[in-house]
Design an enzyme around this catalytic site. Structure first.
Site, PDB file in Angstrom:
ATOM      1  CG  HIS A  42     -24.238  27.250  -8.777  1.00 45.33           C
ATOM      2  ND1 HIS A  42     -24.105  26.480  -9.915  1.00 45.33           N
ATOM      3  CD2 HIS A  42     -24.567  28.487  -9.201  1.00 45.33           C
ATOM      4  CE1 HIS A  42     -24.324  27.239 -10.970  1.00 45.33           C
ATOM      5  NE2 HIS A  42     -24.605  28.461 -10.563  1.00 45.33           N
ATOM      6  CB  SER A  43     -25.009  20.650  -6.787  1.00 46.25           C
ATOM      7  OG  SER A  43     -24.375  20.648  -5.534  1.00 46.25           O
ATOM      8  CE1 TYR A  44     -22.051  24.569 -11.733  1.00 50.97           C
ATOM      9  CE2 TYR A  44     -22.468  24.066 -14.040  1.00 50.97           C
ATOM     10  CZ  TYR A  44     -22.154  24.974 -13.054  1.00 50.97           C
ATOM     11  OH  TYR A  44     -21.939  26.289 -13.394  1.00 50.97           O
ATOM     12  CG  ASN A  61     -29.537  34.360 -11.438  1.00 50.61           C
ATOM     13  OD1 ASN A  61     -29.510  35.328 -12.181  1.00 50.61           O
ATOM     14  ND2 ASN A  61     -29.534  33.117 -11.878  1.00 50.61           N
ATOM     15  CD  GLU A 113     -28.232  27.814 -10.156  1.00 52.36           C
ATOM     16  OE1 GLU A 113     -27.988  28.988  -9.812  1.00 52.36           O
ATOM     17  OE2 GLU A 113     -28.097  27.431 -11.332  1.00 52.36           O
ATOM     18  CG  HIS A 119     -24.081  33.032  -8.637  1.00 53.77           C
ATOM     19  ND1 HIS A 119     -25.433  32.912  -8.496  1.00 53.77           N
ATOM     20  CD2 HIS A 119     -23.756  32.262  -9.712  1.00 53.77           C
ATOM     21  CE1 HIS A 119     -25.917  32.095  -9.434  1.00 53.77           C
ATOM     22  NE2 HIS A 119     -24.923  31.693 -10.193  1.00 53.77           N
TER      23      HIS A 119
HETATM   24  C1  BGC Z   1     -26.668  31.333 -13.832  1.00 53.58           C
HETATM   25  C2  BGC Z   1     -25.910  31.268 -15.127  1.00 53.58           C
HETATM   26  C3  BGC Z   1     -24.429  31.238 -14.813  1.00 53.58           C
HETATM   27  C4  BGC Z   1     -24.175  30.035 -13.952  1.00 53.58           C
HETATM   28  C5  BGC Z   1     -22.725  29.841 -13.583  1.00 53.58           C
HETATM   29  C6  BGC Z   1     -26.310  30.151 -13.015  1.00 53.58           C
HETATM   30  O1  BGC Z   1     -26.943  30.222 -11.784  1.00 53.58           O
HETATM   31  O2  BGC Z   1     -28.047  31.387 -14.052  1.00 53.58           O
HETATM   32  O3  BGC Z   1     -26.228  32.367 -15.954  1.00 53.58           O
HETATM   33  O4  BGC Z   1     -23.680  31.189 -15.966  1.00 53.58           O
HETATM   34  O5  BGC Z   1     -24.924  30.139 -12.788  1.00 53.58           O
HETATM   35  O6  BGC Z   1     -22.104  30.990 -13.293  1.00 53.58           O
END
Ligand code: BGC
Length: 376
Positions: free
Chosen positions: A209-211, A109, A341, A135
């Site tokens: 950062h998995s979706y 973050n 996350e 990040h």
């Molecule tokens: C953040 C978002 C960001 C995303 C992808 C997340 O962890 O909180 O603000 O857009 O990651 O970059």
């Protein structure tokens, strides 16, 4: 008759354990395989590690970014579906994308204006999110080739990834050695275990950062979420924490009871245009604790998140806009997936009232997050 279908298996590794498995389960063995996923511009191989458990559940991790590339989970009819966004090939990961599945470091973050002071010295980081650092900077850990290796163990398929971040990388102090182990158990748990050591004091905040989209298609607005969080950290319009820690009660951030993501998401206007908040996990003390339960009523798939971390960022894919074509050529639209996350709070380095993110020489950093899947 039932006795004919059931077979008693005695685990050799642990003679005291007796498990009853169906014949079809016994036919499958927990396995880990590696193959070449692609090549970097300099010719370096990027490997793909395929972890498969006795049920056929599969996790695929690539050594570029120690990235979770695929996660195939059964639904309530035992049909497997891939529940994470990403790409079919390395080219996709090398191009622009919002951190699909990557290991995030050195600092998950945002860090306000990319600045912090540590032991009396001010550090300036690479800026990559307007005036802030997001990040880990321009080339975070998700953009590095990690060394991957297969780890053998009983009833668990594991792969270990290591990376050494040099002193000064993206502006961070100290040479940092990081290890991430992904382990898939026969109970459909994916364990992500991080350790790190440094030779100079440094901020450290790691996450994955998995979706997730438990339906494997469409959007996540009908997914139902419960969070073990009575408080959150409010942010300014650039998504930097104000430093306050306030109750979720009476706000659209109250997920203390299971609630559909879409139920109140319309209440957000401006930035963020949906959920993009750090939740303060209740009673966090560094031990593994329940953080979240996400359920897709249509497929019956459910994911529980357990973590040693004090926070979790709920990000509802607000910046996805259909311009990125992912696996199978699918254009990922707004809210196509959500992230949970597990992390220390954003910008902790600039907020002394937040739990510390400083790792010092001689200490070993440890973090564990477990994703527990089931379907009913
Ligand atoms: C953040 C978002 C960001 C995303 C992808 C997340 O962890 O909180 O603000 O857009 O990651 O970059």
């Amino acid at each position: 008759m039932r006795a004919a279908i059931l077979t008693v298996a005695i685990s050799c590794a642990n003679i005291g354990t007796i498990r009853i498995l169906s014949r079809s389960q016994l036919l499958k063995e927990t396995s880990v395989e590696s193959s070449i996923f692609g090549k970097m511009g300099d010719g370096a191989d990027v490997e793909l590690f395929t972890l498969k458990n006795a049920r056929g559940t599969t996790a695929k991790i690539i050594s570029y970014g120690a990235t979770l590339q695929g996660l195939w989970m059964p639904d309530r009819t035992n049909k497997f579906g891939d529940v994470v966004l990403g790409f079919d090939d390395l080219k996709g990961y090398l191009g622009p994308h919002p951190y699909f599945g990557g290991t995030i470091g050195r600092f998950a973050n945002r860090i306000a204006r990319g600045k912090f002071t540590l032991d009396g010295r001010e550090y300036a980081l690479a800026l990559n999110d307007g005036a802030n650092t997001l990040h880990g900077g321009r080339q975070g850990f998700n953009r590095k080739v990690w060394k991957g290796e297969i780890v053998k163990g009983p009833r668990t398929a594991s792969a270990k990834f290591t990376y050494v971040s040099t002193d000064g990388e993206e502006g961070f102090p100290g040479t940092l050695a990081v290890t991430v182990v992904y382990a898939l158990t026969d109970e459909d748990e994916l364990k992500i275990d991080y350790t790190a050591r440094t030779d100079k004091a440094t901020p450290l905040n790691l996450t994955n950062h998995s979706y997730f989209n438990l339906a494997g298609k469409g959007d996540i607005l009908s997914h139902v979420l419960q969070l073990n969080a009575d408080q959150y950290t409010p942010v300014d319009p650039t998504l930097i924490p104000t430093g306050e820690i306030v109750p979720v009660k009476g706000t659209p951030l109250d997920f203390t009871q299971p609630t559909a993501i879409g139920a109140r998401i319309g209440q957000f206007a401006g930035n963020p245009s949906g959920y993009d908040h750090n939740f303060v996990l209740n009673d966090a003390n560094g031990q593994l604790k329940f953080a979240a339960r996400l359920r897709d009523p249509a497929s019956g798939r459910q994911m529980e998140v357990w973590t040693t971390e004090p926070g979790v960022q709920l990000y509802s894919g607000n910046f996805l806009d259909g311009t990125i074509q992912g696996k199978g050529g699918v254009a990922y639209q707004k809210h196509a997936a959500l992230c949970l996350e597990t992390q220390h709070y954003p910008d902790s380095v600039n907020h002394p009232n937040f739990p510390s993110t400083i790792l010092r020489p001689g200490s070993v950093f440890h973090q564990e997050t477990i994703l527990k899947f089931s379907a009913r």
